[in-house]
Design an enzyme around this catalytic site. Structure first.
Site, PDB file in Angstrom:
ATOM      1  N   GLN A  95       0.810  -1.213   0.000  1.00 39.81           N
ATOM      2  CA  GLN A  95       0.000   0.000   0.000  1.00 39.81           C
ATOM      3  C   GLN A  95       0.844   1.265   0.000  1.00 39.81           C
ATOM      4  O   GLN A  95       2.064   1.220   0.142  1.00 39.81           O
ATOM      5  CB  GLN A  95      -0.912  -0.006   1.215  1.00 39.81           C
ATOM      6  CG  GLN A  95      -0.169  -0.268   2.517  1.00 39.81           C
ATOM      7  CD  GLN A  95      -1.116  -0.375   3.700  1.00 39.81           C
ATOM      8  OE1 GLN A  95      -1.164   0.513   4.540  1.00 39.81           O
ATOM      9  NE2 GLN A  95      -1.865  -1.461   3.766  1.00 39.81           N
ATOM     10  N   HIS A  97       0.213   5.705   1.086  1.00 38.67           N
ATOM     11  CA  HIS A  97      -0.705   6.721   1.606  1.00 38.67           C
ATOM     12  C   HIS A  97      -0.427   8.064   0.937  1.00 38.67           C
ATOM     13  O   HIS A  97       0.722   8.384   0.632  1.00 38.67           O
ATOM     14  CB  HIS A  97      -0.527   6.895   3.113  1.00 38.67           C
ATOM     15  CG  HIS A  97      -0.626   5.610   3.866  1.00 38.67           C
ATOM     16  ND1 HIS A  97      -1.786   4.882   3.949  1.00 38.67           N
ATOM     17  CD2 HIS A  97       0.297   4.914   4.570  1.00 38.67           C
ATOM     18  CE1 HIS A  97      -1.567   3.799   4.685  1.00 38.67           C
ATOM     19  NE2 HIS A  97      -0.319   3.788   5.071  1.00 38.67           N
ATOM     20  N   GLU A 114       3.865   7.728   8.466  1.00 39.58           N
ATOM     21  CA  GLU A 114       3.896   6.807   9.601  1.00 39.58           C
ATOM     22  C   GLU A 114       5.311   6.351   9.858  1.00 39.58           C
ATOM     23  O   GLU A 114       6.226   6.640   9.076  1.00 39.58           O
ATOM     24  CB  GLU A 114       2.983   5.608   9.319  1.00 39.58           C
ATOM     25  CG  GLU A 114       3.425   4.774   8.139  1.00 39.58           C
ATOM     26  CD  GLU A 114       2.404   3.671   7.779  1.00 39.58           C
ATOM     27  OE1 GLU A 114       1.252   4.011   7.481  1.00 39.58           O
ATOM     28  OE2 GLU A 114       2.799   2.496   7.774  1.00 39.58           O
ATOM     29  N   HIS A 171       4.755   0.449   0.738  1.00 38.71           N
ATOM     30  CA  HIS A 171       5.213  -0.330   1.892  1.00 38.71           C
ATOM     31  C   HIS A 171       4.267  -1.471   2.220  1.00 38.71           C
ATOM     32  O   HIS A 171       3.095  -1.442   1.864  1.00 38.71           O
ATOM     33  CB  HIS A 171       5.356   0.583   3.114  1.00 38.71           C
ATOM     34  CG  HIS A 171       4.063   1.218   3.551  1.00 38.71           C
ATOM     35  ND1 HIS A 171       3.576   2.378   2.978  1.00 38.71           N
ATOM     36  CD2 HIS A 171       3.148   0.858   4.471  1.00 38.71           C
ATOM     37  CE1 HIS A 171       2.438   2.700   3.549  1.00 38.71           C
ATOM     38  NE2 HIS A 171       2.134   1.786   4.466  1.00 38.71           N
ATOM     39  N   ARG A 191      -4.439   0.646  -1.819  1.00 38.67           N
ATOM     40  CA  ARG A 191      -3.886  -0.694  -1.944  1.00 38.67           C
ATOM     41  C   ARG A 191      -3.362  -0.886  -3.365  1.00 38.67           C
ATOM     42  O   ARG A 191      -4.084  -0.699  -4.333  1.00 38.67           O
ATOM     43  CB  ARG A 191      -4.988  -1.705  -1.626  1.00 38.67           C
ATOM     44  CG  ARG A 191      -4.477  -3.073  -1.266  1.00 38.67           C
ATOM     45  CD  ARG A 191      -5.619  -3.993  -0.822  1.00 38.67           C
ATOM     46  NE  ARG A 191      -6.110  -3.680   0.497  1.00 38.67           N
ATOM     47  CZ  ARG A 191      -7.406  -3.567   0.820  1.00 38.67           C
ATOM     48  NH1 ARG A 191      -8.339  -3.721  -0.086  1.00 38.67           N
ATOM     49  NH2 ARG A 191      -7.756  -3.302   2.043  1.00 38.67           N
TER      50      ARG A 191
HETATM   51 ZN    ZN Z   1       0.684   2.218   6.026  1.00 41.51          ZN
END
Ligand code: ZN
Length: 319
Positions: A95, A97, A114, A171, A191
């Site tokens: 995926q 972001h 993240e 990642h 995704r």
């Molecule tokens: Zn993630």
């Protein structure tokens, strides 16, 4: 009276979830598929609940909305941080972001940067971190042709490793890995690839190829830098990352260590050991592995007595 806010988590079942959360932390989990433990969360998809003190029973988002002084009168509509533990028995989908601009424009939600602290990793386990395409055209081509082995960059991991995963980084966490994730409070995920697996309903899970190609940073960058550890009396503090969104540290305490607040508020997760949190030399709070809490703004200093390891995070400069 100044009190820390201890929190009760929300658990999320995932098809890739396992039983390590129970084995490692003794959490009372209702199924053997709990993949995500939203330990410190004010996100509407799973806010945690305060278990002690004057705000006992309130959700973290309610404390944020009604008692902003707890957070040093920080601005912003949403509590910006989210701490999760992920227990991956199986590979997570690959995926990416979006950043805040793309996320707000297309999803009405912030983007997600993240980072991961590896709590446990089985021998031979790997993550996917970044890719090998050199241009957007090549990225698009490799995704559309399903050239995953050529595209995806695999990295072996071990307990104690740390990875910074800025928005735009392709990642995935591999099976056999448990991580503590500190992230922007967002649930927007695109995704890219799901190993052609089927979901609970027997159908493949939805992919978001256009959005993924849009938001992926090309070429891949590896922003992980060398870590800095500072030793003072009875504590070693390692700085993992400092950026616009969050600062993340590891505290390794051995004995009685004294801390002074350098941020408007601090999120803490105890990952190893046990001890006590001491406030004003008189108030004691038991600390043990698996506990999560927030140190509020009006707490200027505190001590921790014990032998334990924690991951702590504070809001970044942009917040
Ligand atoms: Zn993630």
């Amino acid at each position: 009276m100044i009190e820390p806010l201890f929190l009760e988590a929300v658990m999320q079942e995932k098809i890739w979830g396992g039983t390590k959360l129970k084995e490692e932390f003794g959490y009372d989990i209702p199924s053997d598929k709990v993949g995500e433990y939203w330990a410190i969360s004010a996100h509407p998809n799973g806010p945690s609940t305060v278990t002690n003190g004057p705000y006992k029973g309130l959700k973290l988002n309610e404390v944020w909305e009604q008692h902003r002084e707890v957070f040093g009168d920080a601005s912003g509509d949403v509590f910006p941080l989210l701490t999760k533990i992920l227990d991956a028995a199986d590979d997570l989908s690959v995926q990416v972001h979006p950043d805040d601009t793309y996320g707000l424009e297309h999803e009405g939600e912030l983007g997600k940067t993240e980072c991961w602290y590896v709590i446990d990793a089985e021998e031979g386990s790997e993550i996917i971190y970044g890719h090998h395409a050199t241009s957007k055209e090549e990225l698009k081509e490799m995704i559309e042709n399903g050239e995953w082995d050529k595209l995806l960059n695999r990295v072996p991991v071990k307990k104690g490793d740390f990875f910074f995963v800025p928005s735009g980084t392709i990642h995935a966490i591999g099976g056999g890995i448990m991580i503590l994730e500190t992230q922007q409070s967002s649930d927007t995920t695109y995704r890219v690839y799901d190993y052609d697996r089927k979901g609970d309903d027997g159908k493949p899970r939805e992919l978001h190829l256009k959005q993924s190609i849009d938001v992926t940073t090309v070429p891949s960058v590896d922003p992980n830098s060398s870590l800095e550890t500072v030793d003072s009396q009875n504590v070693s503090i390692t700085t993992f990352v400092k950026n616009d969104f969050f600062n993340v540290y590891k505290w390794e305490v051995n004995g009685v260590a004294t801390f002074e607040h350098t941020a408007p508020y601090t999120l803490v997760s105890v990952l190893e050991g046990e001890g006590e949190l001491i406030i004003d030399d008189t108030k004691l709070y038991e600390l043990k592995k698996g506990m999560h809490f927030i140190l509020p703004s009006d707490l200027k200093a505190w001590s921790i007595d014990g032998t334990l390891q924690t991951i702590a995070s504070t809001p970044g400069e942009k917040l």
